[in-house]
Design a protein around this motif. Structure first.
Motif, mmCIF file in Angstrom:
data_model
loop_
_atom_site.group_PDB
_atom_site.id
_atom_site.type_symbol
_atom_site.label_atom_id
_atom_site.label_comp_id
_atom_site.label_asym_id
_atom_site.label_seq_id
_atom_site.Cartn_x
_atom_site.Cartn_y
_atom_site.Cartn_z
ATOM 1 N N PRO A 1 32.641 47.808 43.224
ATOM 2 C CA PRO A 1 31.501 47.978 42.573
ATOM 3 C C PRO A 1 30.521 46.829 43.021
ATOM 4 O O PRO A 1 30.974 45.514 43.399
ATOM 5 C CB PRO A 1 31.776 48.002 41.301
ATOM 6 C CG PRO A 1 32.963 47.237 41.132
ATOM 7 C CD PRO A 1 33.695 47.467 42.401
ATOM 8 N N ALA A 2 29.145 47.299 42.788
ATOM 9 C CA ALA A 2 28.077 46.054 43.169
ATOM 10 C C ALA A 2 28.362 45.097 41.801
ATOM 11 O O ALA A 2 27.890 43.977 41.984
ATOM 12 C CB ALA A 2 26.776 46.700 43.095
ATOM 13 N N HIS A 3 28.464 45.803 40.642
ATOM 14 C CA HIS A 3 28.636 44.778 39.562
ATOM 15 C C HIS A 3 30.204 45.185 38.923
ATOM 16 O O HIS A 3 30.309 46.369 38.644
ATOM 17 C CB HIS A 3 27.582 45.153 38.619
ATOM 18 C CG HIS A 3 26.226 45.334 39.137
ATOM 19 N ND1 HIS A 3 25.688 44.283 39.692
ATOM 20 C CD2 HIS A 3 25.615 46.490 39.576
ATOM 21 C CE1 HIS A 3 24.459 44.722 40.080
ATOM 22 N NE2 HIS A 3 24.498 46.068 40.229
ATOM 23 N N LEU A 4 30.848 43.935 38.417
ATOM 24 C CA LEU A 4 32.205 44.432 37.949
ATOM 25 C C LEU A 4 32.090 43.695 36.425
ATOM 26 O O LEU A 4 31.615 42.372 36.459
ATOM 27 C CB LEU A 4 33.110 43.462 38.755
ATOM 28 C CG LEU A 4 34.648 43.331 38.582
ATOM 29 C CD1 LEU A 4 35.128 45.280 38.464
ATOM 30 C CD2 LEU A 4 35.396 42.660 39.581
ATOM 31 N N VAL A 5 32.461 44.312 35.430
ATOM 32 C CA VAL A 5 32.633 43.801 34.206
ATOM 33 C C VAL A 5 34.074 44.012 33.678
ATOM 34 O O VAL A 5 34.566 44.946 33.626
ATOM 35 C CB VAL A 5 31.616 44.652 33.278
ATOM 36 C CG1 VAL A 5 31.657 44.370 32.058
ATOM 37 C CG2 VAL A 5 30.255 44.905 33.934
ATOM 38 N N LEU A 6 34.654 42.598 33.072
ATOM 39 C CA LEU A 6 35.747 42.700 32.647
ATOM 40 C C LEU A 6 35.722 42.207 31.193
ATOM 41 O O LEU A 6 35.142 41.325 30.871
ATOM 42 C CB LEU A 6 36.629 41.764 33.506
ATOM 43 C CG LEU A 6 36.583 41.995 35.021
ATOM 44 C CD1 LEU A 6 35.639 41.140 35.684
ATOM 45 C CD2 LEU A 6 37.906 41.811 35.629
ATOM 46 N N ASP A 7 36.442 43.238 30.402
ATOM 47 C CA ASP A 7 36.365 42.655 28.910
ATOM 48 C C ASP A 7 37.751 42.303 28.507
ATOM 49 O O ASP A 7 38.906 42.860 28.758
ATOM 50 C CB ASP A 7 36.257 44.013 28.174
ATOM 51 C CG ASP A 7 35.777 43.995 26.816
ATOM 52 O OD1 ASP A 7 35.946 42.780 26.118
ATOM 53 O OD2 ASP A 7 35.790 44.923 25.785
ATOM 54 N N GLU A 8 37.691 40.965 28.297
ATOM 55 C CA GLU A 8 39.118 40.043 27.857
ATOM 56 C C GLU A 8 39.927 40.320 28.981
ATOM 57 O O GLU A 8 41.386 40.553 28.556
ATOM 58 C CB GLU A 8 39.450 40.396 26.498
ATOM 59 C CG GLU A 8 38.556 40.098 25.372
ATOM 60 C CD GLU A 8 38.533 38.748 25.181
ATOM 61 O OE1 GLU A 8 39.101 37.835 25.702
ATOM 62 O OE2 GLU A 8 37.559 38.345 24.232
ATOM 63 N N PRO A 9 39.765 39.945 30.027
ATOM 64 C CA PRO A 9 40.748 40.296 31.117
ATOM 65 C C PRO A 9 41.984 39.604 31.362
ATOM 66 O O PRO A 9 42.950 39.734 32.040
ATOM 67 C CB PRO A 9 39.926 40.044 32.586
ATOM 68 C CG PRO A 9 38.926 39.064 32.126
ATOM 69 C CD PRO A 9 38.426 39.335 30.608
ATOM 70 N N HIS B 1 36.302 35.606 24.198
ATOM 71 C CA HIS B 1 36.003 34.617 23.053
ATOM 72 C C HIS B 1 36.776 33.607 23.498
ATOM 73 O O HIS B 1 36.264 32.300 22.849
ATOM 74 C CB HIS B 1 36.901 34.832 21.836
ATOM 75 C CG HIS B 1 36.866 36.355 21.384
ATOM 76 N ND1 HIS B 1 37.926 37.105 21.787
ATOM 77 C CD2 HIS B 1 36.299 37.081 20.641
ATOM 78 C CE1 HIS B 1 37.982 38.135 21.144
ATOM 79 N NE2 HIS B 1 36.634 38.034 20.543
ATOM 80 N N ASP B 2 37.319 33.241 24.570
ATOM 81 C CA ASP B 2 38.263 32.261 25.127
ATOM 82 C C ASP B 2 37.456 31.668 26.395
ATOM 83 O O ASP B 2 37.773 32.236 27.332
ATOM 84 C CB ASP B 2 39.486 32.321 25.076
ATOM 85 C CG ASP B 2 40.358 31.024 25.239
ATOM 86 O OD1 ASP B 2 39.578 29.940 25.690
ATOM 87 O OD2 ASP B 2 41.575 30.962 25.157
ATOM 88 N N LEU B 3 36.815 30.435 26.372
ATOM 89 C CA LEU B 3 36.041 30.147 27.710
ATOM 90 C C LEU B 3 36.664 29.371 28.585
ATOM 91 O O LEU B 3 36.349 28.977 29.641
ATOM 92 C CB LEU B 3 34.870 29.393 27.155
ATOM 93 C CG LEU B 3 33.975 30.358 26.249
ATOM 94 C CD1 LEU B 3 32.372 29.452 25.724
ATOM 95 C CD2 LEU B 3 33.296 31.661 26.857
ATOM 96 N N ARG B 4 38.157 28.933 28.031
ATOM 97 C CA ARG B 4 38.700 27.863 28.975
ATOM 98 C C ARG B 4 38.805 28.107 30.473
ATOM 99 O O ARG B 4 38.564 27.274 31.107
ATOM 100 C CB ARG B 4 40.122 27.770 28.416
ATOM 101 C CG ARG B 4 40.265 27.110 27.077
ATOM 102 C CD ARG B 4 41.640 27.173 26.811
ATOM 103 N NE ARG B 4 42.166 28.471 26.394
ATOM 104 C CZ ARG B 4 43.288 28.681 25.943
ATOM 105 N NH1 ARG B 4 44.411 27.913 26.179
ATOM 106 N NH2 ARG B 4 43.704 30.106 25.755
#
Ligand code: ATP
Length: 231
Positions: A152-160, A191-194
């Motif tokens: 996809p042109a844009h890839l969105v991952l929710d808590e991957p 939520h976890d940016l590490r």
């Protein structure tokens, strides 16, 4: 480009998004953070038309999402939490191939995409494994592979990264970085940016359905936002 303008979404009258404006540029690596219930999943569901705005606009590559849902869903790939429900085939290889097959691609192109996607999540050589035999983390990786194979042109991952072991996290992060460099927008909700902050061009934080921080990761003050930046 994904453009969200003054987006409002309410569930039973309660506003989950309260006037969100946010543009994601092509090739941008954006991290979307915020405490539980801040509206992150609601926002990304608007980007491929799974929800309809109560007010405001959502455009993908300059076209309003509601005007062409198929286009929006082809251009915006999504990997959701709890992927178990999303599998469509009995085996790993067939599941990843399903999306590219529906795009009507040549077999050689489908095979190339399946092999590349499985390698990106450390599932290469597992094509014939039954989907039902995979562990939870392997199922998460399979869901990511399915989205990658659509290119996809844009890839969105929710808590991957929740259930991924360290080698898989590193493999997926490497691949996301490569995609972003090559021009794919990558949006990671967490939520976890590490893991991701070092790769991100921009960090956006939602709280109570509003954008409360938006800038280069090093310039964003996270104090008091319920978001963890390091281990
Ligand atoms: N289907 C629904 N029906 C009613 N309320 C909902 C629904 N989905 C979400 N909400 C509410 O909308 C608000 C935003 O939820 P959302 O799932 O978008 O937040 P989030 O930031 O993704 O949370 P989390 O980090 O826990 O995944 C919350 O108050 C939530 O309870």
């Amino acid at each position: 480009m994904i453009e969200t303008r003054e987006l409002v979404h309410a569930y039973d009258g309660a506003r989950a998004l309260d006037g969100v404006s946010l543009t994601v540029e092509d090739g941008e690596f954006l991290v979307l953070a915020g405490p539980n219930g801040s509206g992150k999943s609601t926002l990304i569901r608007h980007w491929n038309g799974l929800l309809e705005p109560d007010a405001g606009e959502v455009l993908v590559d300059s076209q309003e999402v509601s005007e062409d849902l198929v286009a929006a869903r082809t251009r915006v790939g999504m990997v959701f939490q709890n992927p178990r429900d999303g599998f469509v085939a009995a085996t790993v290889g067939a599941d990843v191939a399903f999306g590219p097959e529906n795009l009507g691609l040549e077999r050689s192109e489908i095979d190339r995409r399946v092999a590349g996607a499985l390698e990106a999540v450390n599932l290469d050589g597992r094509d014939e494994d039954g989907v039902g035999t995979l562990s939870g983390g392997e199922q998460e990786r399979l869901a990511i592979a399915g989205a990658l194979a659509m290119e996809p042109a844009h890839l969105v991952l929710d808590e991957p990264f929740t259930g991924l072991d360290e080698p898989a996290r590193e493999a997926v992060l490497d691949h996301l970085e490569t995609l972003s460099t090559a021009g794919t927008s990558v949006i990671v909700v967490t939520h976890d940016l590490r893991d991701v902050l070092g790769l991100a061009d921009r960090l956006v934080v939602l709280a109570a359905g509003r954008v409360v921080r938006n800038g280069p990761p090093e310039s964003v003050d996270l104090s008091g936002l319920g978001v963890r930046a390091s281990c």
